[in-house]
Every structure is written in C-alpha cells, then in structure tokens.
Design an enzyme around this catalytic site. Sequence first.
Site, PDB file in Angstrom:
ATOM      1  N   HIS A   1       0.841  -1.204   0.000  1.00  0.00           N
ATOM      2  CA  HIS A   1       0.000   0.000   0.000  1.00  0.00           C
ATOM      3  C   HIS A   1       0.879   1.258   0.000  1.00  0.00           C
ATOM      4  O   HIS A   1       0.605   2.208  -0.729  1.00  0.00           O
ATOM      5  CB  HIS A   1      -0.875   0.052   1.263  1.00  0.00           C
ATOM      6  CG  HIS A   1      -1.895  -1.029   1.397  1.00  0.00           C
ATOM      7  ND1 HIS A   1      -2.071  -1.741   2.568  1.00  0.00           N
ATOM      8  CD2 HIS A   1      -2.831  -1.505   0.535  1.00  0.00           C
ATOM      9  CE1 HIS A   1      -3.067  -2.598   2.425  1.00  0.00           C
ATOM     10  NE2 HIS A   1      -3.540  -2.491   1.196  1.00  0.00           N
TER      11      HIS A   1
ATOM     12  N   LYS B   1     -17.852  -5.769   7.707  1.00  0.00           N
ATOM     13  CA  LYS B   1     -16.540  -6.325   8.013  1.00  0.00           C
ATOM     14  C   LYS B   1     -16.045  -5.920   9.405  1.00  0.00           C
ATOM     15  O   LYS B   1     -15.010  -6.390   9.847  1.00  0.00           O
ATOM     16  CB  LYS B   1     -15.525  -5.811   6.985  1.00  0.00           C
ATOM     17  CG  LYS B   1     -15.380  -6.670   5.735  1.00  0.00           C
ATOM     18  CD  LYS B   1     -14.210  -6.138   4.929  1.00  0.00           C
ATOM     19  CE  LYS B   1     -13.809  -7.044   3.790  1.00  0.00           C
ATOM     20  NZ  LYS B   1     -12.679  -6.467   3.036  1.00  0.00           N
TER      21      LYS B   1
ATOM     22  N   ARG C   1      -2.101  -6.663  -8.060  1.00  0.00           N
ATOM     23  CA  ARG C   1      -0.977  -7.530  -7.696  1.00  0.00           C
ATOM     24  C   ARG C   1      -0.783  -8.638  -8.708  1.00  0.00           C
ATOM     25  O   ARG C   1       0.321  -9.047  -9.007  1.00  0.00           O
ATOM     26  CB  ARG C   1      -1.214  -8.159  -6.317  1.00  0.00           C
ATOM     27  CG  ARG C   1      -0.983  -7.230  -5.169  1.00  0.00           C
ATOM     28  CD  ARG C   1      -1.434  -7.847  -3.890  1.00  0.00           C
ATOM     29  NE  ARG C   1      -2.854  -8.203  -3.976  1.00  0.00           N
ATOM     30  CZ  ARG C   1      -3.628  -8.458  -2.937  1.00  0.00           C
ATOM     31  NH1 ARG C   1      -3.125  -8.435  -1.727  1.00  0.00           N
ATOM     32  NH2 ARG C   1      -4.892  -8.758  -3.094  1.00  0.00           N
TER      33      ARG C   1
ATOM     34  N   SER D   1      -3.010  -7.754   3.467  1.00  0.00           N
ATOM     35  CA  SER D   1      -3.296  -7.486   4.887  1.00  0.00           C
ATOM     36  C   SER D   1      -3.682  -8.786   5.604  1.00  0.00           C
ATOM     37  O   SER D   1      -3.302  -9.009   6.756  1.00  0.00           O
ATOM     38  CB  SER D   1      -4.437  -6.473   5.003  1.00  0.00           C
ATOM     39  OG  SER D   1      -4.054  -5.248   4.440  1.00  0.00           O
TER      40      SER D   1
HETATM   41  O1  PNS Z   1      -8.787  -3.138   0.267  1.00  0.00           O
HETATM   42  P1  PNS Z   1     -10.043  -3.722  -0.265  1.00  0.00           P
HETATM   43  O2  PNS Z   1     -10.827  -4.383   0.831  1.00  0.00           O
HETATM   44  O3  PNS Z   1      -9.826  -4.603  -1.447  1.00  0.00           O
HETATM   45  O4  PNS Z   1     -10.916  -2.457  -0.773  1.00  0.00           O
HETATM   46  C1  PNS Z   1     -12.164  -2.663  -1.337  1.00  0.00           C
HETATM   47  C2  PNS Z   1     -12.891  -1.319  -1.538  1.00  0.00           C
HETATM   48  C3  PNS Z   1     -12.963  -0.533  -0.235  1.00  0.00           C
HETATM   49  C4  PNS Z   1     -12.156  -0.496  -2.551  1.00  0.00           C
HETATM   50  C5  PNS Z   1     -14.304  -1.674  -2.045  1.00  0.00           C
HETATM   51  O5  PNS Z   1     -14.862  -2.634  -1.225  1.00  0.00           O
HETATM   52  C6  PNS Z   1     -15.258  -0.486  -2.089  1.00  0.00           C
HETATM   53  O6  PNS Z   1     -15.081   0.403  -2.890  1.00  0.00           O
HETATM   54  N1  PNS Z   1     -16.263  -0.506  -1.209  1.00  0.00           N
HETATM   55  C7  PNS Z   1     -17.248   0.553  -1.100  1.00  0.00           C
HETATM   56  C8  PNS Z   1     -18.625   0.058  -1.541  1.00  0.00           C
HETATM   57  C9  PNS Z   1     -18.728   0.134  -3.051  1.00  0.00           C
HETATM   58  O7  PNS Z   1     -18.647   1.208  -3.626  1.00  0.00           O
HETATM   59  N2  PNS Z   1     -18.854  -1.041  -3.674  1.00  0.00           N
HETATM   60  C10 PNS Z   1     -18.799  -1.138  -5.102  1.00  0.00           C
HETATM   61  C11 PNS Z   1     -20.145  -1.153  -5.696  1.00  0.00           C
HETATM   62  S1  PNS Z   1     -19.883  -1.220  -7.371  1.00  0.00           S
END
Ligand code: PNS
Length: 167
Positions: free
Chosen positions: A17, A41, A92, A130
């Site tokens: 990150h 979560k 990744r 993570s």
């Molecule tokens: O680090 P992560 O857990 O892979 O991040 C995921 C994240 C936070 C980028 C993703 O879950 C997200 O954007 N969540 C917010 C809800 C949302 O907008 N979902 C997508 C609908 S299309």
Amino acid sequence: MIHAVYPGSFDPLHNGHVDLIRRAARIYDRLTVAVLQNPGKAASALFTTEERVAIIHEVVAGMHGVEVDSFDGLLADYTRKVGATVIVKGLRAISDFEYELQMAHLNRQLNPNAETTFIMTATRWSYVSSTRVKEIAHYGADVAKLVPRATLRRLNEKISQDASVSI
Ligand code: PNS
C-alpha cells in the site's frame, strides 16, 4: 488539479500500500487515501477505522499532497462528494483483475466523472496482503519486512493486548 482517491480496507496498511501511495502521489496533484468503514466487516476487522486512519496518517506525514479520510457507503458517492476525478487501485496479479474490472465498470456507471486507474504493485510486494500479514503476526512470526513501522507497533500492541487477535 487532479484529485485522486485510493480506497481500501487497509486492515492494516502494508508496504505494498505504501509503495502505491508514493507512486500515485507522484502522478496526481492530490491523493486521498480513503479507508472503508465497512459495518459488515467491522466484526472481523483487526483495527478500528480510527486506528487504520491513524496508522496511515503517521506513514503519509510529510508526503506532499497526500491526505487520509474514511468513508462509508458507495465509493462512487464518496468520489462525487469530495470532487475526485480519479480512483486509484493496485493490481498484484491477474487474479485481482477480474474483481477490479467489475468494480471499475460499476463505479463508472455510478459516477462517470471518476475514472479508475490501475497501478501495478511493485514485484517485491506483489505477494503481500493485509490478511496474510495478520495471519503471520497472529502466529508470532516477524512481519517487520512487510509493513511500515507504524503498523508494526500497533500490531504488536494488539497482539500483546489480546493473544487471540482475529485473522
Ligand atoms: O482493500 P479492499 O478491501 O480490497 O478495498 C475494497 C474497496 C474498499 C475499494 C471496495 O470494497 C469499495 O469500494 N467498497 C465501497 C462500496 C462500493 O462502492 N462497492 C462497489 C459497488 S460497485
């Protein structure tokens, strides 16, 4: 002035990150690292949103144009609210791509003014996540090479507080 948002759970922030933040900050004028407050979560998260934000604050202090925030709900709504026109995501491996492609399409439909861009994770961090960091730390092995000092300190604090930290 291009304002980009780098969203994620960051539970916790690791070196992959940090590398991505540094590289994105060189491309965009303003970069907001946005921590998802995910109620679903929350029970399984190791760090609270406030702790995750605090770790990132410590790490990005002094990085020009980088700020930290948290959000809940849809990323598309958040980018609209803060006026960001770019979403930064790290890739990744090919396995990340399918999920990210779907998210990029949906996010663009929800907010056509925010373009998703991908930065390839540095090879040396491409195997770090993570989840794996938490797992390794949970079993008492050293993660000092995988995370910044701010994360390491708080991970050690968590583990000493509660030997049964969730992974
Ligand atoms: O680090 P992560 O857990 O892979 O991040 C995921 C994240 C936070 C980028 C993703 O879950 C997200 O954007 N969540 C917010 C809800 C949302 O907008 N979902 C997508 C609908 S299309």
